[in-house]
Design an enzyme around this catalytic site. Structure first.
Site, PDB file in Angstrom:
ATOM      1  N   ASP A   1       0.846  -1.218   0.031  1.00 22.21           N
ATOM      2  CA  ASP A   1       0.136   0.009   0.053  1.00 22.21           C
ATOM      3  C   ASP A   1       0.963   1.361   0.097  1.00 22.21           C
ATOM      4  O   ASP A   1       0.305   2.288  -0.026  1.00 22.21           O
ATOM      5  CB  ASP A   1      -0.894  -0.131   1.106  1.00 22.21           C
ATOM      6  CG  ASP A   1      -0.421  -0.067   2.629  1.00 22.21           C
ATOM      7  OD1 ASP A   1       0.843  -0.208   2.833  1.00 22.21           O
ATOM      8  OD2 ASP A   1      -0.970  -0.034   3.488  1.00 22.21           O
ATOM      9  N   SER A   2       2.213   1.249   0.231  1.00 18.80           N
ATOM     10  CA  SER A   2       3.128   1.994  -0.123  1.00 18.80           C
ATOM     11  C   SER A   2       3.020   2.859  -1.627  1.00 18.80           C
ATOM     12  O   SER A   2       3.647   3.901  -1.932  1.00 18.80           O
ATOM     13  CB  SER A   2       4.676   1.846   0.025  1.00 18.80           C
ATOM     14  OG  SER A   2       4.758   0.576  -0.618  1.00 18.80           O
TER      15      SER A   2
ATOM     16  N   ASP B   1      -0.918  -6.163   0.076  1.00 20.71           N
ATOM     17  CA  ASP B   1      -1.211  -5.595   1.070  1.00 20.71           C
ATOM     18  C   ASP B   1      -2.791  -5.441   1.421  1.00 20.71           C
ATOM     19  O   ASP B   1      -3.469  -5.193   0.474  1.00 20.71           O
ATOM     20  CB  ASP B   1      -0.770  -3.907   1.300  1.00 20.71           C
ATOM     21  CG  ASP B   1       0.710  -4.281   2.286  1.00 20.71           C
ATOM     22  OD1 ASP B   1       1.165  -5.093   2.892  1.00 20.71           O
ATOM     23  OD2 ASP B   1       1.409  -3.073   1.940  1.00 20.71           O
TER      24      ASP B   1
ATOM     25  N   LYS C   1      -0.794  -9.338   3.265  1.00 21.16           N
ATOM     26  CA  LYS C   1      -0.137  -8.898   4.200  1.00 21.16           C
ATOM     27  C   LYS C   1      -0.819  -7.962   5.126  1.00 21.16           C
ATOM     28  O   LYS C   1      -1.581  -7.117   4.748  1.00 21.16           O
ATOM     29  CB  LYS C   1       1.462  -7.906   4.031  1.00 21.16           C
ATOM     30  CG  LYS C   1       2.248  -7.381   4.930  1.00 21.16           C
ATOM     31  CD  LYS C   1       3.575  -7.208   4.489  1.00 21.16           C
ATOM     32  CE  LYS C   1       3.461  -6.021   3.835  1.00 21.16           C
ATOM     33  NZ  LYS C   1       3.111  -4.799   4.779  1.00 21.16           N
TER      34      LYS C   1
ATOM     35  N   GLU D   1      -0.726  -5.426   8.842  1.00 24.81           N
ATOM     36  CA  GLU D   1       0.168  -4.733   9.899  1.00 24.81           C
ATOM     37  C   GLU D   1      -0.492  -4.840  11.327  1.00 24.81           C
ATOM     38  O   GLU D   1      -1.652  -4.779  11.341  1.00 24.81           O
ATOM     39  CB  GLU D   1       0.277  -3.159   9.617  1.00 24.81           C
ATOM     40  CG  GLU D   1       0.893  -2.902   8.182  1.00 24.81           C
ATOM     41  CD  GLU D   1       1.182  -1.473   8.108  1.00 24.81           C
ATOM     42  OE1 GLU D   1       0.743  -0.763   8.917  1.00 24.81           O
ATOM     43  OE2 GLU D   1       1.594  -0.870   6.974  1.00 24.81           O
TER      44      GLU D   1
ATOM     45  N   GLU E   1      10.198  -3.682  10.046  1.00 24.03           N
ATOM     46  CA  GLU E   1      10.549  -2.592   9.363  1.00 24.03           C
ATOM     47  C   GLU E   1      10.917  -1.514  10.273  1.00 24.03           C
ATOM     48  O   GLU E   1      10.259  -1.251  11.381  1.00 24.03           O
ATOM     49  CB  GLU E   1       9.302  -1.782   8.593  1.00 24.03           C
ATOM     50  CG  GLU E   1       9.777  -0.481   8.092  1.00 24.03           C
ATOM     51  CD  GLU E   1       8.554   0.059   7.069  1.00 24.03           C
ATOM     52  OE1 GLU E   1       8.951   1.021   6.659  1.00 24.03           O
ATOM     53  OE2 GLU E   1       7.585  -0.744   6.901  1.00 24.03           O
TER      54      GLU E   1
END
Length: 284
Positions: A48-49, A87, A117, A119, A186
Site C-alpha cells: 500500500d506504499s 497488502d 500482508k 500490519e 520495518e
C-alpha cells in the site's frame, strides 16, 4: 527467460532453515513486476506504499481496496511465476471478520495474489488466524507500521527501549502462533531484529532492520531511484539511478521537438507517389 518453479510458503520456511536469504521487492504494476521477476526476485510485494510512491499521497492511509486489487492484478500479469503478496490497506481488517474475509477474497480472486500482508501485533492475531484458517497465507508486519504512523509519532526506529523490544517480540510470537508464514520487520534495531529472527520458526523479512533477518525487501522505485528522492534514506541502497536517465531522455526529446530535429525521415511514413498525385496534384 527460462520458466522457474514458483516459490511456496513451505520453501520459504526451508530457505530460513538452510540460511538462504529471501529477496523481496515491492512493485506496483506490470513492467516493474516483470522486470523484478526477470531479475530473479523471490517474492513481489504489492504494497500500500503505492499511495506514496505511485499515487502521490503523503501516507498510505488513502489507499483503498480497489486500488490494491487494481495494482495487484497488473503485477500478477507481469510476474505470473513469482509469489506475489498484496497488502490489506488501512482499516480493511479491523471491523467485522466477514468484511475482512471479503476483502481478502477480492485480493486473491480479482487481484490474483498468493498471500496477503497485515500490519499489527497481538491485537490482530485473531484476524490472522481466521484468514489462515480460511486457506489464505498471511505475512505479518511489525516495527514501523505505516498505517499506524500517527499513533507511533512519526517514522521512528522501533525497538530501542526494553519495553518496545519486549512488545515486538511478544507480537511476533503472537502472529507466528496465529498462522502467519513470515513477518516483515520495518525499521527495527539490528539487535532486536536478530533476536526476533532467532526466536521464530518462520522467516523474517527486513527493511531497515539489519542484516540478520532471513530476507530483505526494498521498494522498486527506491532501489532504482525512479521517481524517488535523490538522496536515499539511510536504510535504502540505490543500485541504479534510472530516474536521472529518464529525466535526461525526456529533456533531449523536448529539445529536439522544439528544434524540429524530431521526427526525422526515419520516423516518418509516406504515401505512394500516385496517391499523392491523386490527392494533391503537382506540388509546384
Amino acid at each position: 527467460m527460462e520458466k522457474r518453479k514458483p516459490l511456496t510458503t513451505a520453501r520459504m520456511r526451508k530457505m530460513k532453515q538452510d540460511g538462504v536469504p529471501i529477496t523481496m521487492v515491492t512493485a506496483y504494476d506490470y513492467p516493474s513486476a516483470r522486470l523484478s521477476e526477470e531479475a530473479g526476485v523471490d517474492v513481489i510485494l504489492v504494497g500500500d506504499s503505492l499511495g506514496n510512491v505511485v499515487l502521490g499521497y503523503d501516507s498510505t492511509l488513502p489507499v483503498t481496496l480497489d486500488d490494491m486489487v487494481y495494482h495487484t492484478r497488473a503485477a500478477v500479469r507481469g510476474a505470473s511465476n513469482t509469489f506475489i503478496v498484496a497488502d490489506m490497506p488501512f482499516f480493511t481488517y479491523h471491523g467485522s471478520l466477514d468484511t475482512t474475509l471479503k476483502g481478502v477474497a477480492r485480493l486473491m480472486q480479482e487481484g490474483g495474489a498468493k498471500a496477503v500482508k497485515l500490519e499489527g501485533g497481538a491485537e490482530i492475531a485473531a484476524t490472522v488466524k481466521a484468514i489462515t484458517e480460511a486457506g489464505v497465507p498471511v505475512i505479518g508486519h511489525l516495527g514501523l507500521t505505516p498505517q499506524s504512523v500517527h499513533q507511533l509519532g512519526g517514522f521512528r526506529v522501533q525497538g530501542r527501549s526494553s519495553e518496545q523490544a519486549e512488545k515486538l517480540l511478544s507480537d511476533a510470537k503472537a502472529i507466528e502462533e496465529a498462522g502467519a508464514f513470515a513477518i516483515v520487520l520495518e525499521l527495527v534495531t539490528d539487535e532486536l531484529a536478530e533476536w526476533i529472527t532467532k526466536q521464530l520458526s518462520i522467516p523474517t523479512i527486513g527493511i531497515g532492520s539489519g542484516v540478520h533477518c532471513d530476507g530483505q525487501v526494498l521498494v522498486y522505485h527506491d532501489l532504482l531511484q525512479y521517481g524517488s528522492d535523490s538522496a536515499p534514506r539511510k536504510f535504502v541502497k540505490a543500485y541504479a539511478n534510472i530516474g536521472e536517465t529518464i529525466r535526461e531522455g525526456i529533456r533531449e526529446y523536448v529539445k529536439e521537438v522544439k528544434e524540429r530535429a524530431f521526427p526525422t525521415q526515419e520516423n516518418t511514413f509516406h504515401m505512394d507517389n500516385d496517391v499523392v498525385q491523386y490527392l494533391y496534384g503537382d506540388k509546384e
